[in-house]
Design an enzyme around this catalytic site. Structure first.
Site: not given
Length: 297
Positions: A135, A163
């Site tokens: 992330y 992400k």
């Protein structure tokens, strides 16, 4: 096998009026989200207010969501903390719940080097039996996961995707260009870049706007996959009124207010974040009316 593609909802954490997690409100939101062709729900991220919840609260919430969803869609759980040891410990605890993946934000406050990031994520990936999604959120953490770092980490079979909430399409293109294999998913965490990433060869998005604009966000992905670029562009543009509202308040205050205004009460944001004032709520009501009038929600 975890499918790191499509539209995954970055779900808010519904609270009761006393600021405690509301499981009844959570179930109602999940029920709504599961009526759409989403490819997963991501809990305990930025919009899920993970930073303001205790580890016990996060564990109980993850347990409830995983059991309530009962394999009707994938569940990704945010487990990133600020040291490698505590991230491993908490990730191992969440792994006992058998989520589909763990989404792990970089350590923060003292930004680690790229070498330190590789060491951090490699140790984590080798310590849990649940797939890891990196992330990247440099605006909050103070450190960017560079494309060369993702290239190295994507060689680890237990690190299955990233992400990217940097807002930089060039950064995302770097991930796509250097990833070790095409099974390593590259997802946009910046909702304004969903279509741009798909056009660059990316795999989808973990989208906060999908709490409200669920079908619209799914349509961006599906229209693009079906070759209808015109409609995909139109759906991407439809996100902008919501994004404009979201930027008026501290995350996730305005998002929670919009979801509640749409008919699914998700309660307040966690203190110290304050909810919109009366004038701002009027703007939100006008936005909801616009979306309803145009059959977007």
């Amino acid at each position: 096998m975890t499918d790191v593609s499509g539209i995954i909802v970055a779900m808010v954490t519904p609270l009761a009026d006393d600021q405690k997690i509301s499981y009844s409100r959570t179930d109602k939101l999940i029920d709504k989200l599961l009526t759409y062709n989403i490819n997963g729900i991501f809990i305990l991220g930025t919009n899920g207010e993970a930073y303001s919840l205790t580890e016990d609260e996060k564990f109980s919430f993850a347990k409830h969501v995983i059991e309530y969803v009962n394999h009707r869609t994938q569940i990704f759980v945010g487990t990133g903390l600020n040291s490698t040891s505590e991230t491993i410990d908490f990730s191992q605890r969440i792994a006992t719940l058998n989520p589909d993946a763990l989404s792990v934000v970089t350590p923060y406050f003292v930004p680690p080097t790229q070498e330190e990031l590789i060491n951090h994520f490699e140790k984590l990936a080798n310590s849990v039996n649940v797939p890891i999604i990196l992330y990247n959120m440099p605006g909050k953490t103070g450190v960017n996961i560079d494309p060369e770092t993702v290239a190295e980490l994507s060689k680890n079979s237990n690190i299955v995707g990233v992400k990217d909430s940097s807002g930089s399409i060039d950064n995302m293109r770097g991930y796509l260009k250097l990833r070790a294999n095409k099974d390593f998913g590259v997802l946009s965490g910046s909702d304004s870049k969903i279509l741009a990433l798909l056009e660059a060869g990316g795999d989808g998005a973990i989208a906060a706007t999908a709490n409200l604009l669920t079908q619209n966000d799914v349509d961006i992905y599906e229209y693009y996959q079906n070759g209808n670029l015109k409609m995909a562009e139109e759906c991407q543009h439809r996100i902008e009124p919501l994004r404009k509202v979201l930027h008026t308040r501290t995350t996730p205050s305005a998002l929670k207010a919009t979801v509640t205004a749409s008919g699914i009460n998700v309660g307040p944001a966690k203190d110290p974040v304050m909810m919109p004032n009366s004038d701002e709520l009027e703007d939100i009501d006008r936005m909801i009316s616009y979306y309803r009038t145009n059959n977007i929600i």
